[in-house]
Motif scaffolding. Structure first.
Motif, PDB file in Angstrom:
ATOM      1  N   ALA A 114      41.679  43.173  46.563  1.00 40.85           N
ATOM      2  CA  ALA A 114      42.775  42.205  46.754  1.00 40.85           C
ATOM      3  C   ALA A 114      42.235  40.776  46.724  1.00 40.85           C
ATOM      4  O   ALA A 114      42.884  39.867  46.189  1.00 40.85           O
ATOM      5  CB  ALA A 114      43.498  42.482  48.069  1.00 40.85           C
ATOM      6  N   MET A 115      41.042  40.555  47.306  1.00 40.32           N
ATOM      7  CA  MET A 115      40.427  39.213  47.265  1.00 40.32           C
ATOM      8  C   MET A 115      40.164  38.801  45.824  1.00 40.32           C
ATOM      9  O   MET A 115      40.468  37.681  45.414  1.00 40.32           O
ATOM     10  CB  MET A 115      39.083  39.220  48.024  1.00 40.32           C
ATOM     11  CG  MET A 115      39.187  39.451  49.503  1.00 40.32           C
ATOM     12  SD  MET A 115      37.508  39.479  50.191  1.00 40.32           S
ATOM     13  CE  MET A 115      37.874  39.906  51.887  1.00 40.32           C
ATOM     14  N   LYS A 116      39.590  39.741  45.045  1.00 39.17           N
ATOM     15  CA  LYS A 116      39.279  39.431  43.642  1.00 39.17           C
ATOM     16  C   LYS A 116      40.550  39.093  42.874  1.00 39.17           C
ATOM     17  O   LYS A 116      40.569  38.173  42.057  1.00 39.17           O
ATOM     18  CB  LYS A 116      38.612  40.646  42.975  1.00 39.17           C
ATOM     19  CG  LYS A 116      37.193  40.882  43.418  1.00 39.17           C
ATOM     20  CD  LYS A 116      36.607  42.004  42.558  1.00 39.17           C
ATOM     21  CE  LYS A 116      35.174  42.286  42.940  1.00 39.17           C
ATOM     22  NZ  LYS A 116      34.491  43.109  41.928  1.00 39.17           N
ATOM     23  N   SER A 117      41.596  39.842  43.143  1.00 36.72           N
ATOM     24  CA  SER A 117      42.854  39.617  42.450  1.00 36.72           C
ATOM     25  C   SER A 117      43.423  38.234  42.788  1.00 36.72           C
ATOM     26  O   SER A 117      43.895  37.504  41.904  1.00 36.72           O
ATOM     27  CB  SER A 117      43.809  40.751  42.832  1.00 36.72           C
ATOM     28  OG  SER A 117      45.104  40.436  42.473  1.00 36.72           O
ATOM     29  N   ASN A 118      43.359  37.842  44.071  1.00 36.46           N
ATOM     30  CA  ASN A 118      43.828  36.509  44.484  1.00 36.46           C
ATOM     31  C   ASN A 118      43.072  35.408  43.749  1.00 36.46           C
ATOM     32  O   ASN A 118      43.665  34.460  43.228  1.00 36.46           O
ATOM     33  CB  ASN A 118      43.585  36.302  45.986  1.00 36.46           C
ATOM     34  CG  ASN A 118      44.579  37.036  46.847  1.00 36.46           C
ATOM     35  OD1 ASN A 118      45.636  37.439  46.374  1.00 36.46           O
ATOM     36  ND2 ASN A 118      44.246  37.216  48.120  1.00 36.46           N
ATOM     37  N   ILE A 119      41.754  35.517  43.762  1.00 37.40           N
ATOM     38  CA  ILE A 119      40.901  34.455  43.210  1.00 37.40           C
ATOM     39  C   ILE A 119      41.024  34.416  41.688  1.00 37.40           C
ATOM     40  O   ILE A 119      41.178  33.349  41.086  1.00 37.40           O
ATOM     41  CB  ILE A 119      39.433  34.683  43.665  1.00 37.40           C
ATOM     42  CG1 ILE A 119      39.348  34.544  45.189  1.00 37.40           C
ATOM     43  CG2 ILE A 119      38.489  33.716  42.957  1.00 37.40           C
ATOM     44  CD1 ILE A 119      38.137  35.207  45.814  1.00 37.40           C
ATOM     45  N   ALA A 120      40.987  35.598  41.072  1.00 38.97           N
ATOM     46  CA  ALA A 120      41.091  35.679  39.612  1.00 38.97           C
ATOM     47  C   ALA A 120      42.434  35.115  39.146  1.00 38.97           C
ATOM     48  O   ALA A 120      42.512  34.427  38.126  1.00 38.97           O
ATOM     49  CB  ALA A 120      40.924  37.122  39.152  1.00 38.97           C
ATOM     50  N   GLY A 121      43.490  35.389  39.905  1.00 35.98           N
ATOM     51  CA  GLY A 121      44.814  34.921  39.531  1.00 35.98           C
ATOM     52  C   GLY A 121      44.889  33.403  39.486  1.00 35.98           C
ATOM     53  O   GLY A 121      45.478  32.832  38.572  1.00 35.98           O
ATOM     54  N   ILE A 122      44.278  32.753  40.469  1.00 31.88           N
ATOM     55  CA  ILE A 122      44.322  31.291  40.518  1.00 31.88           C
ATOM     56  C   ILE A 122      43.439  30.667  39.433  1.00 31.88           C
ATOM     57  O   ILE A 122      43.812  29.678  38.806  1.00 31.88           O
ATOM     58  CB  ILE A 122      43.890  30.799  41.918  1.00 31.88           C
ATOM     59  CG1 ILE A 122      44.965  31.165  42.937  1.00 31.88           C
ATOM     60  CG2 ILE A 122      43.625  29.288  41.912  1.00 31.88           C
ATOM     61  CD1 ILE A 122      44.567  30.944  44.375  1.00 31.88           C
ATOM     62  N   LEU A 123      42.282  31.277  39.193  1.00 33.58           N
ATOM     63  CA  LEU A 123      41.320  30.677  38.260  1.00 33.58           C
ATOM     64  C   LEU A 123      41.547  31.121  36.818  1.00 33.58           C
ATOM     65  O   LEU A 123      40.868  30.634  35.909  1.00 33.58           O
ATOM     66  CB  LEU A 123      39.889  31.016  38.702  1.00 33.58           C
ATOM     67  CG  LEU A 123      39.501  30.521  40.106  1.00 33.58           C
ATOM     68  CD1 LEU A 123      38.081  30.960  40.440  1.00 33.58           C
ATOM     69  CD2 LEU A 123      39.630  29.001  40.198  1.00 33.58           C
ATOM     70  N   GLY A 124      42.477  32.057  36.609  1.00 32.54           N
ATOM     71  CA  GLY A 124      42.722  32.544  35.254  1.00 32.54           C
ATOM     72  C   GLY A 124      41.581  33.386  34.716  1.00 32.54           C
ATOM     73  O   GLY A 124      41.283  33.372  33.521  1.00 32.54           O
ATOM     74  N   LEU A 125      40.934  34.114  35.613  1.00 31.75           N
ATOM     75  CA  LEU A 125      39.811  34.975  35.242  1.00 31.75           C
ATOM     76  C   LEU A 125      40.212  36.441  35.301  1.00 31.75           C
ATOM     77  O   LEU A 125      41.169  36.806  35.993  1.00 31.75           O
ATOM     78  CB  LEU A 125      38.651  34.769  36.227  1.00 31.75           C
ATOM     79  CG  LEU A 125      37.865  33.467  36.134  1.00 31.75           C
ATOM     80  CD1 LEU A 125      36.962  33.327  37.352  1.00 31.75           C
ATOM     81  CD2 LEU A 125      37.047  33.421  34.844  1.00 31.75           C
ATOM     82  N   ASP A 126      39.455  37.289  34.598  1.00 30.27           N
ATOM     83  CA  ASP A 126      39.585  38.721  34.835  1.00 30.27           C
ATOM     84  C   ASP A 126      38.973  39.018  36.202  1.00 30.27           C
ATOM     85  O   ASP A 126      37.979  38.387  36.584  1.00 30.27           O
ATOM     86  CB  ASP A 126      38.800  39.521  33.784  1.00 30.27           C
ATOM     87  CG  ASP A 126      39.480  39.484  32.430  1.00 30.27           C
ATOM     88  OD1 ASP A 126      40.723  39.310  32.392  1.00 30.27           O
ATOM     89  OD2 ASP A 126      38.767  39.608  31.411  1.00 30.27           O
TER      90      ASP A 126
END
Ligand code: MG
Length: 160
Positions: A114-126
């Motif tokens: 869930a942390m990865k998903s939050n961060i990736a979503g904001i930064l536009g990363l996989d």
């Protein structure tokens, strides 16, 4: 010619009872949580500093002073969104971030996706471009006594 920049960020917050334990933008069930002016999300603060450092934009304290009431209790997801928006507006793109969390408890492994998903979503990363590792300090020092959480992050930016 691609301009590459690496940045690093570190953050520490005390862990105290009666505070929500928000790390990586995830509210983790726990009797203790990081204390600070904002939601005290040490992981996101380290990532913000890594990004700002790489882009030559100073640090989180300069962008979001803890003397400003606007940031009291602020969601660090919002701070990351604002910091990344400023960075991206200057033409910077991001390749990856990689982070380490040091804390004795609570256990965070179940919450890492869930942390990865939050961060990736904001930064536009996989999500696989967001590394999050967690370890204890083997009972040593303030981390080992469960008195605080230590986070570190690296970010790689590029600009055409
Ligand atoms: Mg902080």
């Amino acid at each position: 010619m691609i301009n590459l920049r690496v940045g690093q960020g570190l953050d520490i917050h005390p862990l105290v009872s009666g505070r929500a334990c928000i790390l990586g933008g995830v509210n983790i069930p726990s009797e203790i949580g990081p204390a600070g002016h904002s939601d005290a999300d040490a992981l996101l603060h380290a990532i913000i500093d890594a990004i700002l450092g790489a882009a030559g934009l100073g640090d989180i304290g300069g962008m979001f002073p803890d003397t400003e009431s606007a940031w009291k209790g602020a969601s660090s997801l919002e701070l990351l969104r604002l910091a990344w928006g400023k960075t991206a507006s200057l033409g910077w793109r991001i390749m990856n971030v990689d982070c380490c969390l040091l804390l004795e408890r609570p256990k965070i492994a179940p919450y890492v996706p869930a942390m990865k998903s939050n961060i990736a979503g904001i930064l536009g990363l996989d999500p696989d471009a967001v590394g999050i590792k967690a370890t204890t300090a083997e009972k040593l020092g303030f981390v080992g006594r469960g008195e605080g959480v230590f986070a570190s992050a690296s970010a790689l930016l590029y600009r055409e």
